[in-house]
Write an enzyme that holds these catalytic residues in place. Structure first.
Site, short mmCIF file in Angstrom:
data_model
loop_
_atom_site.label_atom_id
_atom_site.label_comp_id
_atom_site.label_asym_id
_atom_site.label_seq_id
_atom_site.Cartn_x
_atom_site.Cartn_y
_atom_site.Cartn_z
N ALA A 97 0.91 -1.14 -0.09
CA ALA A 97 -0.11 0.08 -0.01
C ALA A 97 0.75 1.13 0.07
O ALA A 97 1.82 1.38 0.74
CB ALA A 97 -0.78 0.04 1.08
N GLY B 22 4.52 5.52 7.34
CA GLY B 22 3.61 6.21 8.23
C GLY B 22 2.37 6.14 7.98
O GLY B 22 1.89 5.60 6.59
N HIS C 176 5.77 4.61 0.53
CA HIS C 176 5.00 3.36 1.17
C HIS C 176 4.32 3.70 2.63
O HIS C 176 4.84 4.49 3.28
CB HIS C 176 6.02 2.38 1.10
CG HIS C 176 5.43 1.26 1.22
ND1 HIS C 176 5.20 0.44 2.40
CD2 HIS C 176 5.35 0.30 0.38
CE1 HIS C 176 4.64 -0.81 2.21
NE2 HIS C 176 4.89 -1.02 0.69
N HIS C 177 3.15 3.01 2.58
CA HIS C 177 2.52 2.99 3.79
C HIS C 177 3.14 2.72 5.02
O HIS C 177 2.72 3.08 6.02
CB HIS C 177 1.10 2.36 3.70
CG HIS C 177 -0.08 3.02 4.18
ND1 HIS C 177 -0.13 3.88 5.30
CD2 HIS C 177 -1.32 3.38 3.47
CE1 HIS C 177 -1.22 4.27 5.59
NE2 HIS C 177 -1.98 4.12 4.52
N SER C 178 4.02 1.76 4.86
CA SER C 178 5.00 1.37 5.94
C SER C 178 5.97 2.32 6.50
O SER C 178 6.23 2.51 7.84
CB SER C 178 5.66 0.19 5.61
OG SER C 178 6.91 0.56 4.63
#
Length: 161
Positions: free
Chosen positions: A27, A148, A144-146
């Site tokens: 995501a 934050g 990238h959603h990782s």
């Protein structure tokens, strides 16, 4: 970039961050900054190095597994130019913004489906220098959603302005 010590790489990746970066789910948060004037990207590297990267160490880190198999953030040396993309759309006889709208939409669809390489920090900046019906130029932030949640990432980007 500066060199980093071992102590700086020990931050664990949180479970949500891990779940957003698997073979089944990847995501991203995309932010669009539209400009009323044509874009000049000559200061992009300077701004990324001196304004964007200092906001969060994850922006200059990758995820790796430690000796116990846990995912952690590891700071890496990076080449900022690898994170800046300036697409070239097909040339046109005119500066028809509606034609560039079509190219822009196709480009957005393409980049939304691409994964960022795991061997470099998980973000990219796209500088669109073509006028569309809504802007003279557009900067697209793909994070990238990782790194934050959407709120914190957009807050970080807005603090750069």
């Amino acid at each position: 970039m500066d060199s980093f010590t071992e102590e700086e790489i020990a931050e664990p990746v949180n479970p949500t961050g891990e779940s957003f970066n698997t073979s089944l789910l990847c995501a991203y948060v995309l932010g669009f900054l539209e400009s009323e004037v044509p874009l000049d990207d000559s200061q992009t590297v300077y701004l990324l190095k001196n304004v964007f990267l200092p906001i969060n160490p994850r922006f200059s880190s990758i995820t790796v597994r430690d000796e116990n198999g846990k995912m952690i953030w590891k700071r890496v040396q990076m080449k900022l130019e690898d994170h800046i993309k300036v697409p070239v759309f097909p040339s046109s006889q005119s500066t028809n913004s509606e034609l560039y709208d079509q190219y822009f939409d196709e480009y957005i669809s393409k980049i939304m489906m691409e994964r960022t390489p795991q061997n470099k920090p998980l973000w990219e900046i796209r500088v669109i220098k073509y006028p569309t019906t809504s802007a003279a130029g557009t900067v697209i932030f793909k994070l990238h959603h990782s790194l934050g949640d959407g709120y914190s990432l957009m807050g970080a980007l807005l603090s750069c302005l």
